[in-house]
Motif scaffolding. Sequence first.
Motif, PDB file in Angstrom:
ATOM      1  N   LYS A 145       0.823  -1.219   0.000  1.00 36.02           N
ATOM      2  CA  LYS A 145       0.000   0.000   0.000  1.00 36.02           C
ATOM      3  C   LYS A 145       0.859   1.272   0.000  1.00 36.02           C
ATOM      4  O   LYS A 145       0.738   2.103  -0.888  1.00 36.02           O
ATOM      5  N   ASN A 146       1.741   1.400   1.005  1.00 38.62           N
ATOM      6  CA  ASN A 146       2.472   2.671   1.122  1.00 38.62           C
ATOM      7  C   ASN A 146       3.506   2.867   0.031  1.00 38.62           C
ATOM      8  O   ASN A 146       3.791   3.987  -0.369  1.00 38.62           O
ATOM      9  N   THR A 147       4.127   1.787  -0.432  1.00 39.64           N
ATOM     10  CA  THR A 147       5.211   1.957  -1.397  1.00 39.64           C
ATOM     11  C   THR A 147       4.756   1.666  -2.822  1.00 39.64           C
ATOM     12  O   THR A 147       5.035   2.431  -3.734  1.00 39.64           O
ATOM     13  N   LEU A 148       4.064   0.541  -3.014  1.00 42.17           N
ATOM     14  CA  LEU A 148       3.639   0.209  -4.382  1.00 42.17           C
ATOM     15  C   LEU A 148       2.256   0.773  -4.699  1.00 42.17           C
ATOM     16  O   LEU A 148       1.724   0.568  -5.779  1.00 42.17           O
ATOM     17  N   ASN A 149       1.703   1.497  -3.725  1.00 43.74           N
ATOM     18  CA  ASN A 149       0.488   2.279  -3.938  1.00 43.74           C
ATOM     19  C   ASN A 149      -0.743   1.479  -4.376  1.00 43.74           C
ATOM     20  O   ASN A 149      -1.580   1.954  -5.126  1.00 43.74           O
ATOM     21  N   MET A 150      -0.829   0.230  -3.912  1.00 47.28           N
ATOM     22  CA  MET A 150      -2.057  -0.520  -4.177  1.00 47.28           C
ATOM     23  C   MET A 150      -3.091  -0.092  -3.138  1.00 47.28           C
ATOM     24  O   MET A 150      -2.752   0.414  -2.070  1.00 47.28           O
ATOM     25  N   VAL A 151      -4.363  -0.294  -3.450  1.00 50.67           N
ATOM     26  CA  VAL A 151      -5.401   0.147  -2.530  1.00 50.67           C
ATOM     27  C   VAL A 151      -6.003  -1.025  -1.761  1.00 50.67           C
ATOM     28  O   VAL A 151      -6.097  -1.013  -0.540  1.00 50.67           O
ATOM     29  N   ALA A 152      -6.408  -2.070  -2.491  1.00 50.53           N
ATOM     30  CA  ALA A 152      -6.999  -3.240  -1.837  1.00 50.53           C
ATOM     31  C   ALA A 152      -6.468  -4.506  -2.517  1.00 50.53           C
ATOM     32  O   ALA A 152      -7.158  -5.126  -3.327  1.00 50.53           O
ATOM     33  N   PRO A 153      -5.227  -4.873  -2.187  1.00 42.96           N
ATOM     34  CA  PRO A 153      -4.611  -5.978  -2.922  1.00 42.96           C
ATOM     35  C   PRO A 153      -5.079  -7.366  -2.477  1.00 42.96           C
ATOM     36  O   PRO A 153      -5.403  -7.579  -1.314  1.00 42.96           O
ATOM     37  N   ASP A 154      -5.141  -8.289  -3.455  1.00 39.25           N
ATOM     38  CA  ASP A 154      -5.261  -9.724  -3.179  1.00 39.25           C
ATOM     39  C   ASP A 154      -3.925 -10.322  -3.584  1.00 39.25           C
ATOM     40  O   ASP A 154      -3.411 -10.000  -4.662  1.00 39.25           O
TER      41      ASP A 154
END
Length: 573
Positions: free
Chosen positions: A420-429
């Motif tokens: 989330k913080n680095t690769l900027n995903m929001v809701a990863p599976d």
Amino acid sequence: MGKNTVPCVLNNDLKTQIMKAKILVVGAGGIGCEILKNLSLSGFQDIEIIDLDTIDVSNLNRQFLFRKEHVGKSKAVVARESILTFNSTINVKAYHDSIFNPEYGVNFFKQFSLILNALDNRAARNHVNRMCLAADIPLIESGTAGYSGQVELIKKGVTQCYECQPKSQQRSFPGCTIRNTPSEPVHCIVWAKHLFNQLFGEEDPDQEVSPDTEDPELKKDGTFTETESGNVKRTSTRQWAQEIKYDPEKLFNKFFQDDIKYLLSMENLWKTRKPPVPISWEKSIKQVDGSSDKEIANSVDMQIWSLSKCSQVFADTVSILKEELGTIAGNIIPAIATANALIAGLVVLYAFRVLQDEFQKCPAIYLRQKSVYSRVILATDNDLQKANPNCYVCSSKPLVNVFVNVNNMTVNEFENEILKNTLNMVAPDVILDGKGVVVISSEAGETEVNNNKKLSELGIIDGSILKADDFLQSYELTININHYEAKEKDDPLFKFIANPAELKAKQDGVENGTAVKMDDDSKKESSNENEDDDDNDLVFVDNDFPQASSSKRRKLNPSVEDDDLILLEELVD
Ligand SMILES: Nc1ncnc2c1ncn2[C@@H]1O[C@H](COP(=O)(O)OP(=O)(O)OP(=O)(O)O)[C@@H](O)[C@H]1O
Ligand SMILES: [Zn+2]
């Protein structure tokens, strides 16, 4: 075309495109308000606005769609009402919401002809970038910092994306280094910056300045014992300062005496370091240091202050700032209304071109302060910037190599710090490739049992491949896991490399196939505290946009013979 507009300067084809276009403006702040004014006066008929914020009194000096009576109201809603007063025939919709909200998925983005970003933080910019790539809708990205600014077109398959070039991160340091064992001048500057925010700026619990009892070094062997001065609790510095009415002497004694004594009681910290020396207000103010108050080379700008002078300046500063608490601006570089207006003007000129499919006429454009070295204040790249084939966002098979200690990092940390913080995903599976193990699910509660497990406990080891998928962003990423052990306390928790060539170069330098050496640049890319840039326009132009291309550098450092300001006809032709 609606009344009250000035359509006569536009050709018929463009007028038709403007009438048909549906535009989303993301952010209704300094640049957003200007863009909205330009759109409405140029005859656009279908506009949507999204902004999560409400109007602050400090916005009124440059966000001209807002007035005093609007303070506290939704920016998006008031911006809508204001532009309707310019042209009541426009169809305008306002969302008082964050663009991260899952309601604004790919189908939401697909309804627009064009998205215009007018944001102030990298996380939201990254997210809109991904949504526009997924929806294949052109995006015009813009930003200003003081007198500087930039406008850039992002179009899938035509230009680079917002994340094609690694952004230099503001260098960050582990909180415990800043609070407990600052060893470089920069650590002290960061500490002082945090202290300022705790006392006078925006309070942030992550920027507490009091001693950190969670320092991993303390746990090495045994515990530390509390001394009589161990009454220093990690309570809110702001709250405490308010309770003591910002008494400079008390503040001084806490930061430089009590906290230091408390740190000294953490014996593990001082086994290999020089311990700090507590300073009391009483002693410091009386100390006369004859030799150090002297002026150096008679310069008023260069003096070494004695301890007593430093203490006095501390006290005076606290007293002054205490009085002005309500008026301290968040940013050191003020937002300049004219820079916003210029950039927003260019955004809408580029919007005209994009609507006519004239992408090649939209190279990145830079606004900068006129200086003695150059009379150019607007400069463009020669060409569109091509996409980076190794971009971990817009390439055909996005891939990154993540270096992490698989025995220490928990799944929860992996999700929050890295995905989330680095690769900027929001809701990863996330699944472990080949093994079918579901590591992280975006469905609430589904993989909660994994949260506190170390990666290795789930079979994630050196060489493992993870497949991460963010449904909202329609974004799939392959993550190659490389086990890495930090050697120094200040080494980053993890790092990532997207470019395979860079990876190969690093691995060639690896001794015995163990940990990868961290260089300064890679430290910049990876950080566990890299959210500093939020809402910070200060670093935007220099640090937030892709590195200047060589053509930009040429343009930005032109010789004095270079042409003056780029003529606007060139841009509107
Ligand atoms: N995730 C988001 N979703 C929607 N709007 C956002 C998001 N993040 C930021 N914004 C909005 O983008 C706008 C950026 O405008 P600007 O840079 O002028 O900031 P500001 O907060 O109005 O002013 P300043 O920060 O200079 O005081 C803000 O109004 C902010 O609320
Ligand atoms: Zn890219």
